[in-house]
Design a protein around this motif. Structure first.
Motif, PDB file in Angstrom:
ATOM      1  N   ALA A  18      -1.937  -5.452   2.174  1.00  0.00           N
ATOM      2  CA  ALA A  18      -0.933  -4.553   1.586  1.00  0.00           C
ATOM      3  C   ALA A  18      -0.394  -5.125   0.283  1.00  0.00           C
ATOM      4  CB  ALA A  18       0.198  -4.313   2.574  1.00  0.00           C
ATOM      5  N   ARG A  19      -0.136  -6.426   0.237  1.00  0.00           N
ATOM      6  CA  ARG A  19       0.365  -7.053  -0.998  1.00  0.00           C
ATOM      7  C   ARG A  19      -0.659  -6.939  -2.126  1.00  0.00           C
ATOM      8  NH1 ARG A  19       5.008  -7.046  -2.332  1.00  0.00           N
ATOM      9  NH2 ARG A  19       4.396  -8.460  -3.947  1.00  0.00           N
ATOM     10  N   GLU A  20      -1.950  -7.102  -1.813  1.00  0.00           N
ATOM     11  CA  GLU A  20      -2.996  -6.976  -2.835  1.00  0.00           C
ATOM     12  C   GLU A  20      -3.034  -5.547  -3.386  1.00  0.00           C
ATOM     13  OE1 GLU A  20      -5.262  -8.973  -4.360  1.00  0.00           O
ATOM     14  OE2 GLU A  20      -4.121 -10.642  -3.532  1.00  0.00           O
ATOM     15  N   ILE A  21      -2.936  -4.564  -2.506  1.00  0.00           N
ATOM     16  CA  ILE A  21      -2.964  -3.166  -2.948  1.00  0.00           C
ATOM     17  C   ILE A  21      -1.748  -2.865  -3.812  1.00  0.00           C
ATOM     18  CG2 ILE A  21      -2.796  -0.777  -2.150  1.00  0.00           C
ATOM     19  CD1 ILE A  21      -4.485  -1.648   0.284  1.00  0.00           C
ATOM     20  N   ILE A  22      -0.585  -3.347  -3.415  1.00  0.00           N
ATOM     21  CA  ILE A  22       0.642  -3.104  -4.174  1.00  0.00           C
ATOM     22  C   ILE A  22       0.577  -3.800  -5.524  1.00  0.00           C
ATOM     23  CG2 ILE A  22       3.122  -3.600  -4.236  1.00  0.00           C
ATOM     24  CD1 ILE A  22       3.099  -3.104  -1.175  1.00  0.00           C
ATOM     25  N   ASP A  23       0.038  -4.993  -5.578  1.00  0.00           N
ATOM     26  CA  ASP A  23      -0.055  -5.729  -6.841  1.00  0.00           C
ATOM     27  C   ASP A  23      -1.031  -5.085  -7.816  1.00  0.00           C
ATOM     28  OD1 ASP A  23       1.816  -7.542  -6.045  1.00  0.00           O
ATOM     29  OD2 ASP A  23       0.356  -9.046  -5.387  1.00  0.00           O
ATOM     30  N   GLU A  24      -2.013  -4.318  -7.324  1.00  0.00           N
ATOM     31  CA  GLU A  24      -2.983  -3.668  -8.206  1.00  0.00           C
ATOM     32  C   GLU A  24      -2.415  -2.428  -8.894  1.00  0.00           C
ATOM     33  OE1 GLU A  24      -6.481  -2.871  -5.989  1.00  0.00           O
ATOM     34  OE2 GLU A  24      -6.990  -4.973  -5.719  1.00  0.00           O
ATOM     35  N   VAL A  25      -1.315  -1.891  -8.402  1.00  0.00           N
ATOM     36  CA  VAL A  25      -0.712  -0.701  -9.001  1.00  0.00           C
ATOM     37  C   VAL A  25      -0.021  -1.107 -10.303  1.00  0.00           C
ATOM     38  CG1 VAL A  25       1.009   1.121  -8.688  1.00  0.00           C
ATOM     39  CG2 VAL A  25      -0.380   0.375  -6.763  1.00  0.00           C
ATOM     40  N   PRO A  26      -0.319  -0.411 -11.409  1.00  0.00           N
ATOM     41  CA  PRO A  26       0.330  -0.776 -12.674  1.00  0.00           C
ATOM     42  C   PRO A  26       1.842  -0.570 -12.618  1.00  0.00           C
ATOM     43  CG  PRO A  26      -1.130   1.125 -12.958  1.00  0.00           C
ATOM     44  CD  PRO A  26      -1.251   0.676 -11.552  1.00  0.00           C
ATOM     45  N   ASP A  27       2.562  -1.339 -13.441  1.00  0.00           N
ATOM     46  CA  ASP A  27       4.022  -1.265 -13.445  1.00  0.00           C
ATOM     47  C   ASP A  27       4.544   0.063 -13.982  1.00  0.00           C
ATOM     48  OD1 ASP A  27       4.229  -3.761 -12.372  1.00  0.00           O
ATOM     49  OD2 ASP A  27       4.376  -4.768 -14.318  1.00  0.00           O
ATOM     50  N   ASP A  28       3.792   0.718 -14.858  1.00  0.00           N
ATOM     51  CA  ASP A  28       4.275   1.959 -15.458  1.00  0.00           C
ATOM     52  C   ASP A  28       3.794   3.194 -14.697  1.00  0.00           C
ATOM     53  OD1 ASP A  28       1.637   1.690 -16.108  1.00  0.00           O
ATOM     54  OD2 ASP A  28       1.861   2.366 -18.176  1.00  0.00           O
ATOM     55  N   PHE A  29       3.317   3.027 -13.481  1.00  0.00           N
ATOM     56  CA  PHE A  29       2.837   4.136 -12.660  1.00  0.00           C
ATOM     57  C   PHE A  29       4.010   4.951 -12.158  1.00  0.00           C
ATOM     58  CE2 PHE A  29       1.596   5.816  -8.455  1.00  0.00           C
ATOM     59  CZ  PHE A  29       0.576   6.648  -8.867  1.00  0.00           C
ATOM     60  N   ASP A  30       3.973   6.275 -12.382  1.00  0.00           N
ATOM     61  CA  ASP A  30       5.022   7.169 -11.903  1.00  0.00           C
ATOM     62  C   ASP A  30       4.490   7.903 -10.675  1.00  0.00           C
ATOM     63  OD1 ASP A  30       7.309   8.637 -11.665  1.00  0.00           O
ATOM     64  OD2 ASP A  30       6.902   9.960 -13.354  1.00  0.00           O
ATOM     65  N   PRO A  31       4.913   7.532  -9.476  1.00  0.00           N
ATOM     66  CA  PRO A  31       4.311   8.093  -8.275  1.00  0.00           C
ATOM     67  C   PRO A  31       4.655   9.559  -8.010  1.00  0.00           C
ATOM     68  CG  PRO A  31       6.150   6.703  -7.692  1.00  0.00           C
ATOM     69  CD  PRO A  31       5.952   6.558  -9.170  1.00  0.00           C
ATOM     70  N   LEU A  32       5.736  10.040  -8.585  1.00  0.00           N
ATOM     71  CA  LEU A  32       6.143  11.400  -8.291  1.00  0.00           C
ATOM     72  C   LEU A  32       6.508  12.102  -9.587  1.00  0.00           C
ATOM     73  CD1 LEU A  32       6.790  13.475  -6.089  1.00  0.00           C
ATOM     74  CD2 LEU A  32       9.087  12.584  -6.028  1.00  0.00           C
ATOM     75  N   LEU A  33       5.666  13.046  -9.994  1.00  0.00           N
ATOM     76  CA  LEU A  33       5.962  13.820 -11.187  1.00  0.00           C
ATOM     77  C   LEU A  33       6.857  14.989 -10.791  1.00  0.00           C
ATOM     78  CD1 LEU A  33       2.430  13.889 -12.810  1.00  0.00           C
ATOM     79  CD2 LEU A  33       4.364  12.448 -13.420  1.00  0.00           C
ATOM     80  N   LEU A  34       8.002  15.077 -11.417  1.00  0.00           N
ATOM     81  CA  LEU A  34       8.945  16.134 -11.088  1.00  0.00           C
ATOM     82  C   LEU A  34       8.494  17.443 -11.712  1.00  0.00           C
ATOM     83  CD1 LEU A  34      12.280  14.194 -11.618  1.00  0.00           C
ATOM     84  CD2 LEU A  34      11.141  14.726  -9.468  1.00  0.00           C
TER      85      LEU A  34
END
Length: 56
Positions: A18-34
């Motif tokens: 889980a930590r590896e998967i979370i670390d691979e997500v870029p910092d500027d990723f917006d998970p929910l577009l309004l």
């Protein structure tokens, strides 16, 4: 005792994956577009069972 060690190892492996998967997500990723603001959807909804007419 062996079962406890196996369970602990399985939990640790799941944590590391889980930590590896979370670390691979870029910092500027917006998970929910309004969605764009829409007047019809922004009105509060009231239950008909409350016996109150909706304010529109």
């Amino acid at each position: 005792m062996i079962r406890l060690l196996i369970a602990g190892a399985a939990v640790y492996v799941a944590y590391r994956i889980a930590r590896e998967i979370i670390d691979e997500v870029p910092d500027d990723f917006d998970p929910l577009l309004l969605p764009p603001p829409d007047d019809d959807k922004s009105l509060p909804r009231q239950s008909a069972a409350m016996g109150v007419e909706p304010e529109r």
